[in-house]
Design an enzyme around this catalytic site. Structure first.
Site, PDB file in Angstrom:
ATOM      1  N   TYR A   5       0.862  -1.191   0.000  1.00 19.60           N
ATOM      2  CA  TYR A   5       0.000   0.000   0.000  1.00 19.60           C
ATOM      3  C   TYR A   5       0.890   1.229   0.000  1.00 19.60           C
ATOM      4  O   TYR A   5       1.968   1.228   0.601  1.00 19.60           O
ATOM      5  CB  TYR A   5      -0.914  -0.010   1.239  1.00 19.60           C
ATOM      6  CG  TYR A   5      -1.996  -1.084   1.192  1.00 19.60           C
ATOM      7  CD1 TYR A   5      -1.679  -2.427   1.357  1.00 19.60           C
ATOM      8  CD2 TYR A   5      -3.328  -0.746   0.977  1.00 19.60           C
ATOM      9  CE1 TYR A   5      -2.660  -3.413   1.308  1.00 19.60           C
ATOM     10  CE2 TYR A   5      -4.325  -1.733   0.933  1.00 19.60           C
ATOM     11  CZ  TYR A   5      -3.983  -3.055   1.101  1.00 19.60           C
ATOM     12  OH  TYR A   5      -4.949  -4.030   1.051  1.00 19.60           O
ATOM     13  N   GLU A   6       0.440   2.299  -0.655  1.00 22.49           N
ATOM     14  CA  GLU A   6       1.346   3.427  -0.897  1.00 22.49           C
ATOM     15  C   GLU A   6       1.753   4.159   0.379  1.00 22.49           C
ATOM     16  O   GLU A   6       2.688   4.949   0.368  1.00 22.49           O
ATOM     17  CB  GLU A   6       0.765   4.408  -1.918  1.00 22.49           C
ATOM     18  CG  GLU A   6      -0.442   5.172  -1.448  1.00 22.49           C
ATOM     19  CD  GLU A   6      -1.083   6.007  -2.560  1.00 22.49           C
ATOM     20  OE1 GLU A   6      -0.640   5.961  -3.705  1.00 22.49           O
ATOM     21  OE2 GLU A   6      -2.061   6.710  -2.244  1.00 22.49           O
ATOM     22  N   SER A   7       1.078   3.862   1.489  1.00 27.24           N
ATOM     23  CA  SER A   7       1.474   4.452   2.760  1.00 27.24           C
ATOM     24  C   SER A   7       2.817   3.917   3.254  1.00 27.24           C
ATOM     25  O   SER A   7       3.338   4.410   4.251  1.00 27.24           O
ATOM     26  CB  SER A   7       0.410   4.177   3.813  1.00 27.24           C
ATOM     27  OG  SER A   7       0.151   2.793   3.903  1.00 27.24           O
ATOM     28  N   GLY A   8       3.358   2.913   2.578  1.00 27.51           N
ATOM     29  CA  GLY A   8       4.682   2.435   2.947  1.00 27.51           C
ATOM     30  C   GLY A   8       4.742   0.998   3.437  1.00 27.51           C
ATOM     31  O   GLY A   8       5.825   0.484   3.712  1.00 27.51           O
TER      32      GLY A   8
END
Lengths: 256, 285, 285, 256
Positions: free
Chosen positions: D49-52
């Site tokens: 997920y792009e949150s890391g």
């Protein structure tokens, strides 16, 4: 209390540091000076080693730039790309320490090569972090032992930039940092002349003569009009430094 | 997914003659056992890449594995010169060694750019110094907003990265901790990678949410080589062999003492020889 | 060294009218209490910077604090529009809001470049899309090695960064953990910074050697505001107020319901109002 | 076992995923599809997920891209700059999921604005990660419910690039990734035509007619010569999906 030339050099460098400084520390004399300052008059000084350790507080001196002791006592440890991008280039370092095989009168340094680059007489280790330490730290302190092979009239190779060919050369390159402001040797302390940026002896260590200093330098050395004597190490400074070295010897089996 | 291999199989899998290889480690976690295996397998014409080439590259250069070195500081830390490196550069022994020399900042940025799949990196460096005169790879770009001229370096994209790490889990994920250097970037920048590890664990267990981990699918091969970083160190496992760094100065100074040491300690040994360095501190820990 | 201040003092110290400010947080650790304080203090003409402006920026925009927004995704995550943002952009209420719009990749790179003291960042992006037609700050450079044309973005160097973090120690060092977003970069890129924290501890104790920590000397001010991220969350302290994100859609849809909510929940409250969100999960933890 | 259109869409998307995929997951249908795949036929799939959060294995669906659950079950969590530099731009993602307010026949997407950019009729949230997800992932799967306001003849704004104006446009821009290869809707699955790259219906979901699909599309839609029927969700797929949603409702008090 008697002391050695190297002790004097370390103590003189340590005294220049304050609680507000953030130092990029190299191995050897700079590491000893920074930790001596931390253990005496500047307990809140921030020490950073290029291996990534931020705000480290070693109880013994490291033998390498990346000893486990540095990491164990650090606030945290970052990657090497982050160290060079966010911390050094980021402009967060007030004082960088450098040394070198050779220095010239404008505090440019050579740690790359003696002789032609493509056919070297002596191949030295190279610049490592020095080129960007020299340009990105607020100011640079250089620690080197004097001698005519080290203090030379002309460098075969400029590894890191000091004051170029004199006053104003840093500004011409767009550098906003101060560059080398002190050269602390085993015999004396030098500073760039305010008018010319040429290194000038501002204080002689106790018992050292002008002649001794001149004999250790490959160019005709200038002396400040108000030449001072470096105050001798105090008993407390020597005690702390020697205890630090003793702990280091005990931990490593060798001196750092 | 990373494959679990023996060290010999791992070197065969990731490192071929003529390849470029980054065997990284910043004082901590230098992959000595892997370097010895590359020597035993007689790798030739390698381009060796490392910010701080030290003993293991001195050994490989002295054994004629390398034709080129991309680096930023080549010395025996706290001791002095690398005599085999100097013999190659100054005297062409055992073969000429071409140098591509950068600064630390440039190398760190070049690995970072490689990991980020960029063709080059931009940084503020090399002001007033001579290295750009002797390295045509050092170029510049102009900031499209401020007009400032900044230094550039080509991204490093090695054919292989070889590193030593603390732990792998059974899925082949790799945990780094402590002084992590540029090892993660080197692996992500490389086409293939081999990680030698101190320990293989069922899982990493409780850990910081932001632990430095290379997922299994970013690693080609893992080899279990306890002690494999010695005389470098593995944090929490064993300490740096400072005495050996000092001793190396004498061993490497002459060609014949060097050759004798390599014969006895590399050619006539295997990776299991490193296990003895792992053992004592482990008991102490 | 970071100063320990009350939230009101902290906002006064770092945020002045007309300033550019990055109040960052990527779902996790959004500095809501600090945003409310800025509203109470009546800040005007701000340039608000954030990758994912959500409720707190909707509130500040609706209260007329902002004249400009630099962003890459402006919505109520999983719910829909930010109605105050839309009202400002579509109808100029309560004032016109100028947009400087980027992609996430561009914003992340721009913070990174700011932290690294570079004037711009290079990345591979914006291929074939319309954003460069409406944002003149999106430019390009040519790789000096391959000739590839890459996108650039100016570095973000906000006047102030305001973030919420888990812990500070007595020296003023700040610990981040979990989803860390771009908060470290935002603080390092900014001239001044304020960090609100859940907890102040004597020291961080045992921790990963590579924990994400902002040293005290990189932070301007720290304010102890337990619950200060709500309705965002603080990992290990309290969960995300998903219900409130959903409820916000209705509150913010009309100007008068919005104004009434702000009056009751921001203007007539202080930072201590957030403490109630911190309490329950803390007991449960 | 009967099923909803949305369930069919999620199941159809999930089936396209394998153990070898590394997916850049968005919230909503993509997240449900990826986790359904992980809980059924592709237990070793890697979700990012792009949150890391790297290699995350949530037991309930996240409501936001940065839920604590994603971090708690991740192998590790990296910073957002690292996520976009080393992982997305690094070329390590095999499949990126995108959706949007509007799509055209070449799978270009708009999530920025309806009406002129400077005087918008509807200001949408903007691109977020989409422009670089579209160009840097190996291939793109798009999930969207059909309707004439979403499937439009011409986009007012191209937020992320699909196949441009047709075959070969990606290559002209120097893109080496495949772009959108599947559009999974609530009514059917579309693929770019191999000759023209125009989206073509390749399978209708069970019980859906050509007319229904045509009515949900703002351009004259093409159908593959060998038009198939999407296999209905199996009882196991529906069970796992519904249990996932039930756990999610219980954890969040709302559906994800």
């Amino acid at each position: 209390m008697s002391h050695t030339h190297t002790e004097m050099m370390t103590v003189a460098a340590a005294r220049l540091l304050t609680n507000d400084d953030v130092c990029f520390v190299g191995i050897g004399a700079p590491s000893a000076a920074c930790n001596l300052a931390r253990l005496t008059h500047a307990p809140k000084i921030t020490l950073i080693y290029e291996s990534g350790t931020l705000s480290t507080r070693p109880s013994v001196l490291p033998l390498s730039i990346g000893d486990g002791e540095l990491c164990d006592t650090a606030l945290t440890t970052v990657s090497v790309p982050e160290m060079f991008r966010y911390w050094l280039q980021g402009g967060r370092i007030t004082i960088g320490f450098l040394g070198g095989a050779q220095i010239d009168r404008f505090a440019n340094l050579n740690t790359t090569v003696v002789g032609p680059y493509d056919a070297p007489k002596v191949r030295l280790p190279g610049g490592g972090g020095a080129p960007e330490i020299a340009s990105n730290c607020g100011q640079i302190f250089i620690t080197m032992a004097m001698g005519t092979r080290a203090f030379v009239d002309s460098l075969p190779f400029i590894t890191s930039f000091g004051h170029g060919a004199g006053k104003g050369d840093r500004e011409k390159l767009g550098l906003r940092t101060r560059g080398p402001t002190k050269v602390i040797t085993d015999l004396c302390v030098l500073e760039p002349d305010p008018e010319t940026s040429e290194l000038t002896v501002v204080s002689l260590h106790p018992g050292v003569t002008r002649e001794q200093v001149e004999a250790g330098c490959g160019w005709t050395l200038r002396f400040a009009a108000d030449l001072a004597e470096t105050p001798a190490p105090t008993a407390q400074e020597l005690d702390v430094l020697r205890e630090l070295h003793a702990r280091t010897r005990k931990a490593h089996g060798v001196a750092a | 997914m990373a494959e679990f291999l023996s060290l010999a199989e791992g070197i065969e899998a990731v490192l071929s003659d003529g390849a470029s290889v980054a065997m990284e480690g910043f004082t901590h976690l230098i992959p000595h056992a892997a370097g010895h295996e590359a020597i035993r397998q007689g790798r030739k014409r390698l381009t060796l890449i490392r910010m701080t080439p030290d003993l293991v590259y001195d050994q490989m250069i002295g054994m004629g594995c390398a034709e080129r070195l991309i680096f930023s500081w080549g010395g025996n830390p706290g001791v002095g010169s690398l005599h085999r490196l100097r013999d190659a550069v100054e005297n062409g022994w055992p073969n000429r060694l071409e140098l591509e020399e950068h600064s630390h900042a440039a190398m760190a940025n070049a690995y970072e750019a490689g990991a980020a799949n960029l063709p080059f990196a931009v940084f503020r460096g090399y002001k007033g110094v001579d290295l750009p005169k002797v390295n045509p790879k050092i170029r510049s770009v102009t900031c499209p907003y401020t007009g400032e001229v900044l230094a550039t370096v080509p991204a490093l994209r090695p054919d292989a990265a070889i590193i030593h790490a603390l732990k792998a889990d059974r899925e082949g994920n790799v945990l780094l901790e402590g002084i992590v250097g540029v090892q993660k970037e080197a692996v992500l920048a490389a086409t293939r990678s081999l990680v030698t590890v101190e320990e293989i664990v069922d899982d990493f267990g409780e850990r910081n949410a932001n632990a430095v981990i290379l997922p299994s699918w970013t690693v080609t091969a893992i080899a279990h080589v306890p002690g494999g970083a010695y005389p470098s160190y593995a944090h929490g496992y064993y300490k740096r062999g400072n005495d050996f760094y000092i001793a190396w100065d004498k061993i490497a100074r002459e060609r014949d003492t060097f050759a004798a040491w390599i014969k006895a300690n590399v050619l006539e040994q295997g990776p299991e020889a490193f296990a003895r360095y792992a053992a004592p501190a482990r008991q102490a820990a």
